[in-house]
Design an enzyme around this catalytic site. Structure first.
Site, short mmCIF file in Angstrom:
data_model
loop_
_atom_site.label_atom_id
_atom_site.label_comp_id
_atom_site.label_asym_id
_atom_site.label_seq_id
_atom_site.Cartn_x
_atom_site.Cartn_y
_atom_site.Cartn_z
N CYS A 199 -7.50 -2.02 8.09
CA CYS A 199 -6.22 -2.15 7.54
C CYS A 199 -5.95 -0.47 7.28
CB CYS A 199 -6.03 -2.89 6.19
SG CYS A 199 -6.64 -4.42 6.58
N HIS A 216 -1.24 -5.83 2.10
CA HIS A 216 -2.40 -6.70 2.02
C HIS A 216 -2.03 -7.94 1.15
CE1 HIS A 216 -5.40 -3.31 2.46
NE2 HIS A 216 -6.23 -4.36 3.30
N GLU A 270 0.85 -1.38 0.00
CA GLU A 270 0.02 0.07 0.11
C GLU A 270 0.88 1.31 0.08
OE1 GLU A 270 -2.90 -0.26 -0.54
OE2 GLU A 270 -3.32 -2.22 -0.23
#
Length: 212
Positions: free
Chosen positions: A143, A167, A79
């Site tokens: 998250c 992830h 991310e």
């Protein structure tokens, strides 16, 4: 000092969470001269961020890699950014909290960038034969929440610690179990990546962060 790795407990209709399994499997493993401290966070909006901050204050890590499950994704997703948005998107947390269009931090910046070397990490994983991609959205659930809160805390404390979020897809076993529940006689199966490959990806991520 150590390398902090966090995963999440199972949630929603997911009886297993690969991020929790990997945090437990890598706990105590060494990367160079640092030991990985693997911990499992609760899937709870009012607890996960606070527990992450407590871990940082207690363990004083050299680097932080938080992980979580993203069912439906076909690759390890590194991310880039955490948004100041808390929205359960129809999936309440394990304490039945269901925020809608809220802010992670009232009055806080719109977003924080991860400080892991995200592009270099994806390139290295792909070069190693691991399916990986750069992701520009960590969603709006726990998250994203932990990514934003971790970076906000580090900025506020002026702690220059590489930190980010990865992830993880379903494992083949979990994808098969979900397919059996949805269509016992056969049907679409969600993408998956073997747990061992996911574990290798997280280990490699720490190596890249440490320059090893």
């Amino acid at each position: 000092m150590c390398l902090l790795l966090t995963g999440y407990e199972p949630f929603g209709d997911n009886d297993r969470n690969p991020s929790a399994a990997i945090a437990r499997r890598l706990d105590g493993e060494r990367i160079g001269d640092r030991e990985i401290a693997g911990r499992v966070l609760p899937v709870a909006f009012d607890r996960a961020g606070d527990e992450m901050i407590e871990l940082i204050e207690t363990l004083d890590p050299d680097a932080i890699v938080a992980t979580g499950l993203a069912a439906g994704r076909s690759a390890i997703s590194v991310e880039r950014v955490g948004l100041n948005v808390a929205d359960c998107a129809g999936v309440p947390d394990n304490a039945d909290a269901a925020p809608r269009n809220e802010r992670v931090a009232a009055g806080g910046p719109a977003a924080y960038f991860a400080t892991l070397p995200v592009v270099e990490t994806v390139e290295a994983l792909v070069a190693d034969g691991i399916p990986a991609r750069l992701s520009n959205t960590a969603g709006t659930h726990l998250c994203n929440n932990v990514l934003y809160r971790t970076r906000a805390y580090l900025e506020a404390e002026d702690r220059r610690v590489p930190a980010g979020f990865v992830h993880l897809p379903l494992t083949p076993e979990a994808a098969a179990a979900r397919a059996r529940e949805d269509a016992p006689s056969g049907g679409d199966v969600e993408p998956s990546v073997a747990l061992e490959t996911q574990e290798t990806a997280i280990r490699r991520t720490f190596e890249i962060v440490r320059g090893e």
